[in-house]
Motif scaffolding. Structure first.
Motif, PDB file in Angstrom:
ATOM      1  N   ALA A  41      75.816  76.492  60.544  1.00  0.00           N
ATOM      2  CA  ALA A  41      76.727  77.612  60.741  1.00  0.00           C
ATOM      3  C   ALA A  41      76.490  78.631  59.639  1.00  0.00           C
ATOM      4  CB  ALA A  41      78.174  77.139  60.732  1.00  0.00           C
ATOM      5  N   VAL A  42      75.301  79.208  59.640  1.00  0.00           N
ATOM      6  CA  VAL A  42      74.927  80.159  58.608  1.00  0.00           C
ATOM      7  C   VAL A  42      74.383  81.409  59.275  1.00  0.00           C
ATOM      8  CG1 VAL A  42      74.398  78.366  56.930  1.00  0.00           C
ATOM      9  CG2 VAL A  42      72.607  79.150  58.448  1.00  0.00           C
ATOM     10  N   PRO A  43      74.384  82.544  58.580  1.00  0.00           N
ATOM     11  CA  PRO A  43      73.787  83.747  59.143  1.00  0.00           C
ATOM     12  C   PRO A  43      72.294  83.563  59.333  1.00  0.00           C
ATOM     13  CG  PRO A  43      75.219  84.256  57.289  1.00  0.00           C
ATOM     14  CD  PRO A  43      75.038  82.771  57.301  1.00  0.00           C
ATOM     15  N   THR A  44      71.656  84.557  59.892  1.00  0.00           N
ATOM     16  CA  THR A  44      70.233  84.491  60.165  1.00  0.00           C
ATOM     17  C   THR A  44      69.441  84.271  58.879  1.00  0.00           C
ATOM     18  OG1 THR A  44      70.463  85.968  62.050  1.00  0.00           O
ATOM     19  CG2 THR A  44      68.281  85.744  61.110  1.00  0.00           C
ATOM     20  N   SER A  98      62.230  77.396  42.928  1.00  0.00           N
ATOM     21  CA  SER A  98      63.308  78.378  42.866  1.00  0.00           C
ATOM     22  C   SER A  98      64.205  78.179  44.082  1.00  0.00           C
ATOM     23  CB  SER A  98      62.740  79.806  42.846  1.00  0.00           C
ATOM     24  OG  SER A  98      62.118  80.113  44.090  1.00  0.00           O
ATOM     25  N   ASP A  99      65.203  79.025  44.223  1.00  0.00           N
ATOM     26  CA  ASP A  99      66.068  78.931  45.399  1.00  0.00           C
ATOM     27  C   ASP A  99      65.297  79.204  46.680  1.00  0.00           C
ATOM     28  OD1 ASP A  99      68.177  78.386  43.756  1.00  0.00           O
ATOM     29  OD2 ASP A  99      68.929  80.455  43.717  1.00  0.00           O
ATOM     30  N   LYS A 100      64.176  79.913  46.566  1.00  0.00           N
ATOM     31  CA  LYS A 100      63.414  80.319  47.743  1.00  0.00           C
ATOM     32  C   LYS A 100      62.143  79.496  47.984  1.00  0.00           C
ATOM     33  CE  LYS A 100      66.199  83.860  48.174  1.00  0.00           C
ATOM     34  NZ  LYS A 100      67.218  83.896  49.253  1.00  0.00           N
ATOM     35  N   LEU A 101      61.557  78.975  46.928  1.00  0.00           N
ATOM     36  CA  LEU A 101      60.227  78.380  47.024  1.00  0.00           C
ATOM     37  C   LEU A 101      60.237  76.922  46.589  1.00  0.00           C
ATOM     38  CD1 LEU A 101      57.193  78.869  47.574  1.00  0.00           C
ATOM     39  CD2 LEU A 101      56.983  79.504  45.148  1.00  0.00           C
ATOM     40  N   SER A 102      59.585  76.060  47.402  1.00  0.00           N
ATOM     41  CA  SER A 102      59.430  74.645  47.057  1.00  0.00           C
ATOM     42  C   SER A 102      58.048  74.170  47.480  1.00  0.00           C
ATOM     43  CB  SER A 102      60.508  73.792  47.730  1.00  0.00           C
ATOM     44  OG  SER A 102      60.373  73.838  49.142  1.00  0.00           O
ATOM     45  N   ALA A 103      57.599  73.103  46.844  1.00  0.00           N
ATOM     46  CA  ALA A 103      56.310  72.479  47.168  1.00  0.00           C
ATOM     47  C   ALA A 103      56.534  70.995  47.409  1.00  0.00           C
ATOM     48  CB  ALA A 103      55.307  72.690  46.044  1.00  0.00           C
ATOM     49  N   THR A 145      56.913  75.854  50.980  1.00  0.00           N
ATOM     50  CA  THR A 145      57.983  76.350  51.840  1.00  0.00           C
ATOM     51  C   THR A 145      58.657  77.544  51.176  1.00  0.00           C
ATOM     52  OG1 THR A 145      58.398  74.127  52.670  1.00  0.00           O
ATOM     53  CG2 THR A 145      60.099  75.774  53.045  1.00  0.00           C
ATOM     54  N   TRP A 146      58.752  78.635  51.915  1.00  0.00           N
ATOM     55  CA  TRP A 146      59.403  79.851  51.419  1.00  0.00           C
ATOM     56  C   TRP A 146      60.575  80.189  52.338  1.00  0.00           C
ATOM     57  CZ3 TRP A 146      59.315  82.811  47.165  1.00  0.00           C
ATOM     58  CH2 TRP A 146      59.895  84.068  47.220  1.00  0.00           C
ATOM     59  N   VAL A 147      61.775  80.237  51.798  1.00  0.00           N
ATOM     60  CA  VAL A 147      62.973  80.544  52.563  1.00  0.00           C
ATOM     61  C   VAL A 147      63.311  82.020  52.388  1.00  0.00           C
ATOM     62  CG1 VAL A 147      65.433  80.076  52.863  1.00  0.00           C
ATOM     63  CG2 VAL A 147      63.848  78.200  52.315  1.00  0.00           C
ATOM     64  N   ILE A 148      63.551  82.682  53.513  1.00  0.00           N
ATOM     65  CA  ILE A 148      63.870  84.118  53.516  1.00  0.00           C
ATOM     66  C   ILE A 148      65.289  84.287  54.059  1.00  0.00           C
ATOM     67  CG2 ILE A 148      63.197  86.398  54.333  1.00  0.00           C
ATOM     68  CD1 ILE A 148      60.400  85.204  54.868  1.00  0.00           C
ATOM     69  N   ASP A 149      66.182  84.793  53.240  1.00  0.00           N
ATOM     70  CA  ASP A 149      67.556  85.025  53.674  1.00  0.00           C
ATOM     71  C   ASP A 149      67.636  86.267  54.568  1.00  0.00           C
ATOM     72  OD1 ASP A 149      68.459  82.835  52.322  1.00  0.00           O
ATOM     73  OD2 ASP A 149      68.852  83.955  50.486  1.00  0.00           O
TER      74      ASP A 149
END
Length: 241
Positions: free
Chosen positions: A23-26, A195-200, A237-241
């Motif tokens: 239940a999160v935004p895009t 970081s909050d956005k990047l993981s390996a 893995t790169w997460v894009i809010d």
């Protein structure tokens, strides 16, 4: 076929997993990875050849759209996958999702397949996460079941270690002539959160062939050496809010 991430990462929700009832935004996620072998259902798909693969997924609340591209690292083989997954609203400690994807194969033979799948996991225990996956393929009119146990160790704020045990069962998904115990698989994955956005994630696995694969070879005395497979890989893995 698993959708786009090593199994333990899917269970532990460390890389590339689609959690039920989000239940999160895009937001979006990009994964770039290499595996030493392309192993599916306990079999070395590309005959001791590795693969590069990339994934793009976009999530809105309980729905995730994703696209995956696969390329053999030393073989003329390509694969494209396009799918959608829906996470159901479930009681606490239960995660349930289902979806569909279309697979296009490019290589020595041009083929395609359609698969529907469902994932179920129980997250109420801190020490163990049991899960089950069901996948049905339309081309062979067969299904494959995976039952798994995984444990997530939070070693530090950055490091997460996930060992797992998996049992696979084939019912016309790979072989039409034989059903039942397909393979047993063990593995371990280590994820580093930069970081909050990047993981390996580094991962290592070993698959022991079962009765279904032995019968595919014509019996236990016909199984060639090296049929049990060890492989590993790395993914970013790169997460894009």
């Amino acid at each position: 076929m698993r959708r786009f991430a090593p199994l333990a990462a899917l269970i532990a929700s460390t890389t590339g997993s689609i959690s039920a009832a989000q239940a999160v935004p895009t937001d979006s996620e990009i994964i770039a990875a290499w595996d030493s072998n392309y192993v599916q259902q306990g079999r070395d798909t590309l005959d001791d050849t590795g693969r590069f693969w990339a994934l793009l997924s976009a999530n809105w609340q309980s729905v995730t759209l994703y696209s995956e591209l696969i390329r053999g690292d030393s073989l003329d083989y390509s694969e494209a996958k396009f799918g959608v997954e829906y996470g159901f609203d479930t009681p606490d400690n239960i995660e349930l999702s289902a979806g569909y994807h279309r697979i296009e194969f490019y290589g020595l033979e041009r083929t395609h397949d359609n698969e529907v799948f469902a994932d179920l996991a129980y997250t109420g225990w801190d020490w163990l996460t049991p899960s089950a996956n069901y996948t049905y393929a339309t081309e062979n009119s067969g299904y494959f079941i995976e039952l798994a146990l995984a444990h997530e160790w939070q070693l530090s704020e950055q490091w997460v270690l996930v060992p797992y045990l998996l049992q696979g069962f084939d019912y016309g998904y790979v072989t039409e002539e034989h059903d039942g115990n397909n393979h047993t698989q063990i593995g371990i994955e280590a994820s580093w959160q930069w970081s909050d956005k990047l993981s390996a994630t580094l991962h290592l696995h070993h698959a022991f062939i079962g009765t279904d694969i032995r019968r595919e070879y014509g019996g236990a005395d016909q199984v060639p050496d090296g049929s049990d497979i060890t492989w590993g890989g790395v993914l970013l893995t790169w997460v894009i809010d």
